[in-house]
Design an enzyme around this catalytic site. Structure first.
Site, PDB file in Angstrom:
ATOM      1  N   GLY A 244       0.764  -1.240   0.000  1.00 60.88           N
ATOM      2  CA  GLY A 244       0.000   0.000   0.000  1.00 60.88           C
ATOM      3  C   GLY A 244       0.794   1.289   0.000  1.00 60.88           C
ATOM      4  O   GLY A 244       0.204   2.371  -0.142  1.00 60.88           O
ATOM      5  N   GLU A 278       4.244  -6.673   2.084  1.00 63.38           N
ATOM      6  CA  GLU A 278       3.893  -7.096   0.714  1.00 63.38           C
ATOM      7  C   GLU A 278       3.909  -5.904  -0.235  1.00 63.38           C
ATOM      8  O   GLU A 278       2.875  -5.572  -0.828  1.00 63.38           O
ATOM      9  CB  GLU A 278       2.488  -7.698   0.694  1.00 63.38           C
ATOM     10  CG  GLU A 278       2.297  -8.906   1.561  1.00 63.38           C
ATOM     11  CD  GLU A 278       0.816  -9.268   1.727  1.00 63.38           C
ATOM     12  OE1 GLU A 278      -0.057  -8.596   1.123  1.00 63.38           O
ATOM     13  OE2 GLU A 278       0.544 -10.208   2.468  1.00 63.38           O
ATOM     14  N   PRO A 279       5.022  -5.233  -0.402  1.00 62.04           N
ATOM     15  CA  PRO A 279       5.016  -4.064  -1.281  1.00 62.04           C
ATOM     16  C   PRO A 279       4.916  -4.452  -2.754  1.00 62.04           C
ATOM     17  O   PRO A 279       5.491  -5.462  -3.178  1.00 62.04           O
ATOM     18  CB  PRO A 279       6.372  -3.409  -0.996  1.00 62.04           C
ATOM     19  CG  PRO A 279       7.250  -4.524  -0.527  1.00 62.04           C
ATOM     20  CD  PRO A 279       6.342  -5.511   0.168  1.00 62.04           C
ATOM     21  N   GLY A 280       4.180  -3.666  -3.502  1.00 60.33           N
ATOM     22  CA  GLY A 280       4.099  -3.854  -4.948  1.00 60.33           C
ATOM     23  C   GLY A 280       4.546  -2.567  -5.609  1.00 60.33           C
ATOM     24  O   GLY A 280       5.688  -2.421  -6.057  1.00 60.33           O
ATOM     25  N   ARG A 281       3.633  -1.593  -5.598  1.00 66.39           N
ATOM     26  CA  ARG A 281       3.878  -0.317  -6.277  1.00 66.39           C
ATOM     27  C   ARG A 281       5.205   0.331  -5.860  1.00 66.39           C
ATOM     28  O   ARG A 281       5.932   0.856  -6.696  1.00 66.39           O
ATOM     29  CB  ARG A 281       2.714   0.627  -5.955  1.00 66.39           C
ATOM     30  CG  ARG A 281       2.664   1.864  -6.805  1.00 66.39           C
ATOM     31  CD  ARG A 281       1.587   2.827  -6.284  1.00 66.39           C
ATOM     32  NE  ARG A 281       0.325   2.226  -6.016  1.00 66.39           N
ATOM     33  CZ  ARG A 281      -0.722   2.233  -6.861  1.00 66.39           C
ATOM     34  NH1 ARG A 281      -0.626   2.835  -8.019  1.00 66.39           N
ATOM     35  NH2 ARG A 281      -1.861   1.658  -6.516  1.00 66.39           N
ATOM     36  N   ARG A 317      -4.949   2.488 -16.208  1.00 69.33           N
ATOM     37  CA  ARG A 317      -5.104   3.287 -14.983  1.00 69.33           C
ATOM     38  C   ARG A 317      -5.768   4.659 -15.206  1.00 69.33           C
ATOM     39  O   ARG A 317      -6.661   5.031 -14.436  1.00 69.33           O
ATOM     40  CB  ARG A 317      -3.762   3.463 -14.264  1.00 69.33           C
ATOM     41  CG  ARG A 317      -3.099   2.125 -13.882  1.00 69.33           C
ATOM     42  CD  ARG A 317      -1.926   2.304 -12.927  1.00 69.33           C
ATOM     43  NE  ARG A 317      -2.380   2.667 -11.608  1.00 69.33           N
ATOM     44  CZ  ARG A 317      -2.293   3.854 -11.086  1.00 69.33           C
ATOM     45  NH1 ARG A 317      -1.725   4.832 -11.775  1.00 69.33           N
ATOM     46  NH2 ARG A 317      -2.762   4.104  -9.899  1.00 69.33           N
ATOM     47  N   TYR A 321      -9.201   4.890 -13.034  1.00 68.26           N
ATOM     48  CA  TYR A 321      -9.043   5.630 -11.759  1.00 68.26           C
ATOM     49  C   TYR A 321      -8.831   7.117 -11.992  1.00 68.26           C
ATOM     50  O   TYR A 321      -8.512   7.845 -11.049  1.00 68.26           O
ATOM     51  CB  TYR A 321      -7.823   5.138 -10.966  1.00 68.26           C
ATOM     52  CG  TYR A 321      -7.669   3.655 -10.838  1.00 68.26           C
ATOM     53  CD1 TYR A 321      -8.637   2.884 -10.200  1.00 68.26           C
ATOM     54  CD2 TYR A 321      -6.534   3.019 -11.332  1.00 68.26           C
ATOM     55  CE1 TYR A 321      -8.457   1.509 -10.074  1.00 68.26           C
ATOM     56  CE2 TYR A 321      -6.363   1.657 -11.210  1.00 68.26           C
ATOM     57  CZ  TYR A 321      -7.333   0.905 -10.581  1.00 68.26           C
ATOM     58  OH  TYR A 321      -7.153  -0.438 -10.467  1.00 68.26           O
ATOM     59  N   CYS A 348     -11.931   2.638 -29.602  1.00 68.24           N
ATOM     60  CA  CYS A 348     -13.160   3.386 -29.850  1.00 68.24           C
ATOM     61  C   CYS A 348     -13.972   3.578 -28.566  1.00 68.24           C
ATOM     62  O   CYS A 348     -15.059   3.029 -28.409  1.00 68.24           O
ATOM     63  CB  CYS A 348     -13.994   2.705 -30.922  1.00 68.24           C
ATOM     64  SG  CYS A 348     -14.297   1.005 -30.517  1.00 68.24           S
ATOM     65  N   TYR A 377       1.025  -2.083 -12.155  1.00 65.98           N
ATOM     66  CA  TYR A 377      -0.362  -2.063 -12.610  1.00 65.98           C
ATOM     67  C   TYR A 377      -0.482  -1.500 -14.035  1.00 65.98           C
ATOM     68  O   TYR A 377      -1.427  -0.793 -14.365  1.00 65.98           O
ATOM     69  CB  TYR A 377      -1.252  -1.290 -11.617  1.00 65.98           C
ATOM     70  CG  TYR A 377      -1.090  -1.829 -10.208  1.00 65.98           C
ATOM     71  CD1 TYR A 377      -1.519  -3.111  -9.892  1.00 65.98           C
ATOM     72  CD2 TYR A 377      -0.461  -1.080  -9.205  1.00 65.98           C
ATOM     73  CE1 TYR A 377      -1.339  -3.637  -8.619  1.00 65.98           C
ATOM     74  CE2 TYR A 377      -0.278  -1.595  -7.919  1.00 65.98           C
ATOM     75  CZ  TYR A 377      -0.718  -2.874  -7.645  1.00 65.98           C
ATOM     76  OH  TYR A 377      -0.535  -3.401  -6.392  1.00 65.98           O
TER      77      TYR A 377
HETATM   78  N1  LLP Z   1      -1.087  -7.190  -0.725  1.00 63.02           N
HETATM   79  C1  LLP Z   1      -2.376  -7.331  -1.074  1.00 63.02           C
HETATM   80  C2  LLP Z   1      -3.183  -8.339  -0.379  1.00 63.02           C
HETATM   81  C3  LLP Z   1      -2.930  -6.545  -2.090  1.00 63.02           C
HETATM   82  O1  LLP Z   1      -4.206  -6.709  -2.425  1.00 63.02           O
HETATM   83  C4  LLP Z   1      -2.108  -5.590  -2.757  1.00 63.02           C
HETATM   84  C5  LLP Z   1      -2.659  -4.767  -3.818  1.00 63.02           C
HETATM   85  C6  LLP Z   1      -0.759  -5.468  -2.369  1.00 63.02           C
HETATM   86  C7  LLP Z   1      -0.283  -6.284  -1.343  1.00 63.02           C
HETATM   87  C8  LLP Z   1       0.189  -4.507  -3.002  1.00 63.02           C
HETATM   88  O2  LLP Z   1      -0.206  -3.199  -2.829  1.00 63.02           O
HETATM   89  P1  LLP Z   1       0.740  -1.996  -3.300  1.00 63.02           P
HETATM   90  O3  LLP Z   1       2.000  -2.037  -2.450  1.00 63.02           O
HETATM   91  O4  LLP Z   1       1.075  -2.215  -4.735  1.00 63.02           O
HETATM   92  O5  LLP Z   1      -0.073  -0.788  -3.078  1.00 63.02           O
HETATM   93  N2  LLP Z   1      -4.733  -1.617  -9.807  1.00 63.02           N
HETATM   94  C9  LLP Z   1      -4.623  -0.602  -8.791  1.00 63.02           C
HETATM   95  C10 LLP Z   1      -3.970  -1.114  -7.532  1.00 63.02           C
HETATM   96  C11 LLP Z   1      -4.659  -2.313  -6.918  1.00 63.02           C
HETATM   97  C12 LLP Z   1      -3.977  -2.832  -5.678  1.00 63.02           C
HETATM   98  C13 LLP Z   1      -4.541  -4.136  -5.262  1.00 63.02           C
HETATM   99  N3  LLP Z   1      -3.900  -4.762  -4.157  1.00 63.02           N
HETATM  100  C14 LLP Z   1      -3.864   0.596  -9.369  1.00 63.02           C
HETATM  101  O6  LLP Z   1      -3.505   0.559 -10.534  1.00 63.02           O
HETATM  102  O7  LLP Z   1      -3.666   1.591  -8.678  1.00 63.02           O
END
Ligand code: LLP
Length: 421
Positions: A244, A278-281, A317, A321, A348, A377
């Site tokens: 997050g 659990e970092p993603g972004r 995105r 959003y 289109c 994403y």
């Molecule tokens: N853990 C869980 C259980 C999650 O559902 C998510 C993201 C993460 C970790 C990683 O979150 P982050 O660190 O990336 O914020 N498609 C959307 C974002 C959806 C996020 C869903 N869950 C966008 O493009 O902004």
């Protein structure tokens, strides 16, 4: 117009580079649209994360949903990172990349029996459950496989992450997790089941969170649950705070990891267990760009349009959003005037746009644009809408670049279809 530069994407003599590689070299090789990632960015971000939390007993699990290319997963794996997956497909990808099952955790509000079975057969580290029914199904499948499932429960702490409603997940109206009292009940009920071993408590309150308070508040609420459970004899080994952490899309300043660490480490140290992240972004967003070519420019009534060969199917995105992605030319022409324009794709739909009324240098046909902050994403949310082939992905690694996924062919688009005579 403003130009955003970083050590990973910067202009040299008016040409945009990814690390040491001129983007034009990649474009000449792959064509456009193309996703381009900087491996050193990914490594750097992971090392920053590790460093910020080194005083805490923790493990990091890369959230594969943010960028599931197996080379990207492998980049983090090589640094000692695990993987958080949300489906069987992501689990398959992580395993293909070489992640060991014991470094894998499976999330998801709705898992199929096959997904649960695969997790148990692979003996992954943790399955995170989000309902009573799910726990009963896990217990049942684990019984049939003669296994004890390591399970965590996702708690919904009802904290406002103050982010886009579609990516806010820790509020009581959201489908995710269980409220505190119900979660405690479920831990107690499930603890009596033969094939369940509770090892973790879990949360994930949203994505692109740009202040520390929601994390701090949610950790307080979850800690309460942790201690209540401990008192009742359920001692958990892992405290999973999800992902997050927000990143900068406009060059704005976001809280630093150091600031976050100084607030949450003291709270997390009070728990007598290992913390999972659990970092993603945070790890990927600003390590990737989408490069596209200008097909046409035009004025419609009094509005400028720049029409690119990338579209909403490549990067969704902005459409869903209204997300801001900075856009700038790949090659600069000093003295060019700025205009206000909508930057749009060929699909289109009027929702097929990357920017509206954006100040940008005037562009001509066949010039290139870089759409920034596309490492998260981006490709993972792409589709074949309008019969479009998904773009290739390129990883720049110091002085080299590799195509880590090729552009789809037209045959890919129909490989599993049959003419019904
Ligand atoms: N853990 C869980 C259980 C999650 O559902 C998510 C993201 C993460 C970790 C990683 O979150 P982050 O660190 O990336 O914020 N498609 C959307 C974002 C959806 C996020 C869903 N869950 C966008 O493009 O902004």
């Amino acid at each position: 117009m403003d130009l955003i530069q970083s050590p990973w994407f910067s202009y040299k003599k008016n040409h945009l580079y990814c690390g040491n590689i001129p983007l034009q070299d990649i474009i000449n090789n792959t064509g456009t649209p193309v996703y381009i990632y900087n491996k050193q960015f990914f490594q750097n971000r992971y090392n920053d994360f590790k460093e910020a939390f080194k005083k805490l007993d923790n493990s990091i699990f890369f959230s594969v949903k943010s960028n599931f290319n197996i080379s990207v997963i492998k980049t983090f794996l090589d640094l000692g990172c695990g993987a958080d997956v949300n489906s069987q497909g992501e689990m398959f990808r992580a395993l293909q990349a070489g992640v060991k099952p014991r470094n894998l955790i499976l999330s998801g509000v709705g898992k199929t029996k096959d997904e649960i079975k695969m997790g148990l057969e692979q003996d992954i580290l943790l399955l995170k459950a989000e309902s009573e029914e799910e726990i009963l199904v896990i217990n049942d499948i684990a019984g049939k496989l003669n296994k004890i499932a390591r399970v965590g429960i996702r708690v919904n702490p009802n904290v406002d992450a103050k982010t886009h409603p579609y990516i806010s997940t820790g509020l009581m109206e959201n489908k995710f997790g269980l409220n505190i009292d119900e979660a405690v009940q479920l831990f107690k009920m499930g603890n009596k089941l033969k094939n369940i071993k509770f090892t973790a408590i879990d949360m994930h309150i949203g994505s692109q969170i740009i202040s520390i308070d929601p994390f701090s508040e949610a950790i307080d609420r979850l800690s309460e649950v942790y201690f209540r459970l401990k008192e009742s004899g359920i001692k958990l080994e892992h405290f999973d705070i999800g992902g997050g952490i927000g990143v900068s899309y406009k060059g704005e300043k976001i809280f630093s990891l150091k600031d976050l660490a100084s607030v949450i480490i003291p709270k997390l140290k009070k728990l007598d267990c290992k913390v999972f992240f659990e970092p993603g972004r945070f790890l990927t967003a600003n390590g990737g760009i989408l490069v596209s070519q200008v097909l046409f420019t035009k004025m419609n009534y009094d509005k400028n349009f720049i029409i690119t060969d990338a579209a909403m199917n490549d990067l969704l995105r902005p459409s869903i959003y209204n997300a801001y992605h900075h856009i700038q030319p790949v090659n600069l022409f000093p003295g060019r005037e700025d205009i206000n324009a909508d930057i749009v794709g060929p699909v289109c739909e009027s929702g097929d746009f990357f920017a509206k009324d954006r100040v940008i240098s005037k562009m001509n046909r066949e010039e290139y644009l870089a759409i920034l902050s596309c490492g998260s994403y981006g490709m993972v949310m792409s589709s074949n809408y309008n019969g479009r082939r998904r773009p290739p992905e390129v990883m720049v690694d110091n002085n080299n670049f590799n195509i880590i996924r090729s552009r789809e062919t037209y045959e890919h688009l129909i490989w599993d279809e049959k003419l019904n005579n």
